[in-house]
Design a protein around this motif. Structure first.
Motif, PDB file in Angstrom:
ATOM      1  N   GLU A   1      44.565  44.326  40.019  1.00  0.00           N
ATOM      2  CA  GLU A   1      43.156  43.612  39.528  1.00  0.00           C
ATOM      3  C   GLU A   1      42.579  44.083  41.082  1.00  0.00           C
ATOM      4  OE1 GLU A   1      39.844  40.357  38.874  1.00  0.00           O
ATOM      5  OE2 GLU A   1      41.605  39.551  40.374  1.00  0.00           O
TER       6      GLU A   1
ATOM      7  N   CYS B   1      48.003  49.942  26.509  1.00  0.00           N
ATOM      8  CA  CYS B   1      46.769  48.778  27.168  1.00  0.00           C
ATOM      9  C   CYS B   1      48.086  48.730  28.638  1.00  0.00           C
ATOM     10  CB  CYS B   1      47.204  47.713  27.051  1.00  0.00           C
ATOM     11  SG  CYS B   1      48.397  46.843  26.518  1.00  0.00           S
ATOM     12  N   ILE B   2      47.877  47.693  29.833  1.00  0.00           N
ATOM     13  CA  ILE B   2      48.866  47.428  30.629  1.00  0.00           C
ATOM     14  C   ILE B   2      49.750  46.357  29.832  1.00  0.00           C
ATOM     15  CG2 ILE B   2      49.885  46.315  32.833  1.00  0.00           C
ATOM     16  CD1 ILE B   2      46.022  47.474  34.047  1.00  0.00           C
TER      17      ILE B   2
ATOM     18  N   MET C   1      38.222  40.904  34.054  1.00  0.00           N
ATOM     19  CA  MET C   1      39.487  41.937  33.294  1.00  0.00           C
ATOM     20  C   MET C   1      40.752  40.898  32.341  1.00  0.00           C
ATOM     21  SD  MET C   1      43.206  42.445  35.788  1.00  0.00           S
ATOM     22  CE  MET C   1      44.052  40.962  36.444  1.00  0.00           C
ATOM     23  N   LYS C   2      40.467  42.056  31.361  1.00  0.00           N
ATOM     24  CA  LYS C   2      40.868  40.313  29.537  1.00  0.00           C
ATOM     25  C   LYS C   2      42.284  40.944  29.944  1.00  0.00           C
ATOM     26  CE  LYS C   2      38.831  39.762  26.940  1.00  0.00           C
ATOM     27  NZ  LYS C   2      38.447  38.236  26.712  1.00  0.00           N
TER      28      LYS C   2
ATOM     29  N   PRO D   1      43.808  45.604  25.814  1.00  0.00           N
ATOM     30  CA  PRO D   1      43.460  45.799  27.109  1.00  0.00           C
ATOM     31  C   PRO D   1      42.577  45.035  27.144  1.00  0.00           C
ATOM     32  CG  PRO D   1      42.440  47.690  24.906  1.00  0.00           C
ATOM     33  CD  PRO D   1      43.161  46.520  24.587  1.00  0.00           C
ATOM     34  N   ASP D   2      42.779  44.159  28.834  1.00  0.00           N
ATOM     35  CA  ASP D   2      43.312  45.762  29.628  1.00  0.00           C
ATOM     36  C   ASP D   2      44.851  45.209  29.794  1.00  0.00           C
ATOM     37  OD1 ASP D   2      40.523  46.400  30.765  1.00  0.00           O
ATOM     38  OD2 ASP D   2      40.273  43.964  31.121  1.00  0.00           O
ATOM     39  N   ILE D   3      45.421  43.618  29.450  1.00  0.00           N
ATOM     40  CA  ILE D   3      46.660  43.685  30.001  1.00  0.00           C
ATOM     41  C   ILE D   3      47.200  42.295  28.414  1.00  0.00           C
ATOM     42  CG2 ILE D   3      48.323  42.326  32.289  1.00  0.00           C
ATOM     43  CD1 ILE D   3      46.190  43.569  33.805  1.00  0.00           C
ATOM     44  N   THR D   4      48.437  43.093  28.732  1.00  0.00           N
ATOM     45  CA  THR D   4      49.316  42.368  27.692  1.00  0.00           C
ATOM     46  C   THR D   4      50.650  41.892  28.237  1.00  0.00           C
ATOM     47  OG1 THR D   4      47.954  43.202  25.102  1.00  0.00           O
ATOM     48  CG2 THR D   4      49.909  41.803  25.392  1.00  0.00           C
TER      49      THR D   4
END
Length: 369
Positions: free
Chosen positions: A101, A61-62, A1-2, A37-40
Motif C-alpha cells: 500500500e 492483479c497482485i 485497496m481491495k 484486483p487489487d490483490i488476491t
C-alpha cells in the motif's frame, strides 16, 4: 485497496485465522472464486498447487501466495507469484499489505523473484485471534517437538510448542455449541510435547461450556500419550466417542527410520485402552514408505487388520512432501496381497482414506499460510 482471498476448501481455517489477523490491522479480506484486483491471496499445498499455478500466472492483479507448499518451495513459487509468504502469516501478511500500500519493499518473511530475507519473529498465539467474522476451528497449539520424516509441521512451525491461553480458548470456543480444536497433539496442550501436563489439559477441558470434541480430527493425539488418565479425562469431560491417533507403521524398524518417537507396542497399548473404556480407536497408517521391506509392509497390514477388528483405520499412500527429510524419496509399490486386503476392508466399511489417490488425503486437511 481491495484485498481478496482465493477460496480453496483445504485452506478454510487459514482464511479464518488470517482474515482475523488482517482485520486487526485494518485490512478486510473478501472471499473470491478467482483472482481480482487489487490483490488476491492464495494458500496452497503440494497437491493443489498444480491446479492454481496457471491461474496465478495469468492473474491480472497482485498475487500473494502462502501455505505449506509455497513455504517449502518459495523460490519456485516466486517465479510465478508476485509475493510468497514463507511460514506463519499472522504478522507477515498484514505487514506485506502495508508495504504494498505504501510502496515499500516487502518485510522479512516474504520471498520475491528478487530474493528472500527470513522472518525474525515467531507468532505468539495469544497475540492474534483464531478467527473473527469468518469462523474457524480454535487453534490451541502450534509446533511439534518430533521430527517425523514425512511431516511438514515442525519445518513450518518449529519444534517448540506454543499454546494459546485457556482464557483465550474459552473466549472463542464459546461461539460454538460443538467445540473442536486444531493442534498437532491434543494431549500435549500446555506442555513441551514430550512431558505431558494433563493437569493443564484438564483445566482447559473443565473451563469449556458446550459439547467438546478432543483428540479427534482436526486435533488428533499421539499413541504414547493415550493413558488411563488421559482416556478417563476424555470420558469425563468430552462428547466424543472415539480417539484418533497415528500409528503410521506396524514395524518398529520403520518407526525408527521415520523418527516417530513411539513403538508398535505403544500403538497396541493405546488401542487396547480405547477399547477397554468404550472409545472407538481411529488409527492412521502410511503404506509405501521408501525404506519399507516386504516384511515391514506385511507387519503394517497385520496391525491394520487388528485395528479394524475393534476400531477404524485410515490409510494413506506415502507422498514425499517438499521441505521434509523424505522430500526426495520415492514411494514403494504396494504388494498385491496388500491391495487385496485393503480392498476387502474398504468394501466392508472398516477402513477409510486412499492408498491410490493422494488428493483424497490432502483435500480433507487444512493448511496454514
Amino acid at each position: 485497496m481491495k484485498i481478496y482471498w482465493r477460496h480453496i476448501p483445504q485452506a478454510n481455517n487459514s482464511f479464518a485465522a488470517l482474515a482475523a489477523a488482517c482485520e486487526v490491522h485494518g485490512y478486510d479480506l473478501e472471499a473470491t472464486d478467482g483472482p481480482l484486483p487489487d490483490i488476491t491471496i492464495y494458500s496452497i499445498n503440494s497437491i493443489n498447487e498444480r491446479i492454481y499455478r496457471d491461474e496465478i500466472v495469468g492473474a491480472d492483479c497482485i498475487t500473494i501466495v502462502g501455505g505449506p507448499h509455497a513455504s517449502a518451495c518459495y523460490r519456485e513459487v516466486a517465479e510465478y507469484a508476485d509475493y510468497v509468504v514463507v511460514g506463519e502469516g499472522e504478522y507477515t501478511l498484514p505487514a506485506l499489505l502495508s508495504a504494498i500500500e505504501e510502496g515499500r519493499d516487502p518485510p522479512p518473511g516474504v520471498a520475491t523473484a528478487a530474493g528472500y530475507t527470513p522472518a525474525r519473529h515467531t507468532v505468539l498465539l495469544d497475540g492474534y485471534p483464531p478467527f473473527s467474522r469468518i469462523k474457524g476451528f480454535v487453534e490451541i497449539t502450534r509446533g511439534c517437538p518430533f521430527s517425523c520424516g514425512y511431516c511438514q509441521t515442525p519445518r513450518l512451525f518449529g519444534r517448540c510448542m506454543r499454546h494459546r491461553s485457556i482464557d483465550e480458548i474459552v473466549r472463542y470456543a464459546s461461539r460454538y455449541r460443538d467445540i473442536r480444536f486444531v493442534t498437532p497433539n491434543a494431549f500435549a496442550y500446555g506442555s513441551d510435547g514430550v512431558h505431558l501436563r494433563l493437569d493443564k489439559v484438564e483445566r482447559l477441558l473443565r473451563s469449556l461450556k458446550g459439547r467438546v470434541y478432543f483428540g479427534t480430527f482436526p486435533g488428533e493425539v499421539r499413541p504414547e500419550c493415550i493413558s488411563q488418565q488421559s482416556v478417563e479425562l476424555v470420558l469425563d469431560t468430552c462428547a466424543n466417542t472415539r480417539l484418533h491417533f497415528g500409528a503410521q507403521s506396524g514395524s518398529d524398524r520403520v518407526l525408527r527410520h521415520l523418527h516417530r518417537g513411539h513403538t508398535v507396542e505403544d500403538v497396541v497399548r493405546a488401542f487396547d485402552l480405547c477399547r477397554e473404556h468404550g472409545l472407538v480407536p481411529v488409527v492412521d497408517f502410511i503404506l509405501g514408505l521408501p525404506f519399507e521391506s516386504d516384511d515391514d509392509q506385511r507387519a503394517t497390514l497385520d496391525l491394520v487388520k487388528m485395528v479394524t477388528r475393534g476400531g477404524k483405520a485410515h490409510i494413506h499412500y506415502f507422498m514425499p512432501l517438499p521441505g521434509t527429510p523424505l522430500q526426495n524419496a520415492r514411494p514403494r509399490p504396494l504388494l498385491p496381497e496388500t491391495k487385496k486386503v485393503l480392498g476387502k476392508l474398504a468394501l466392508d466399511g472398516r477402513i477409510t482414506g486412499s492408498w491410490m489417490d493422494h488428493e483424497i488425503r490432502f483435500f480433507r486437511r487444512t493448511s496454514h499460510l
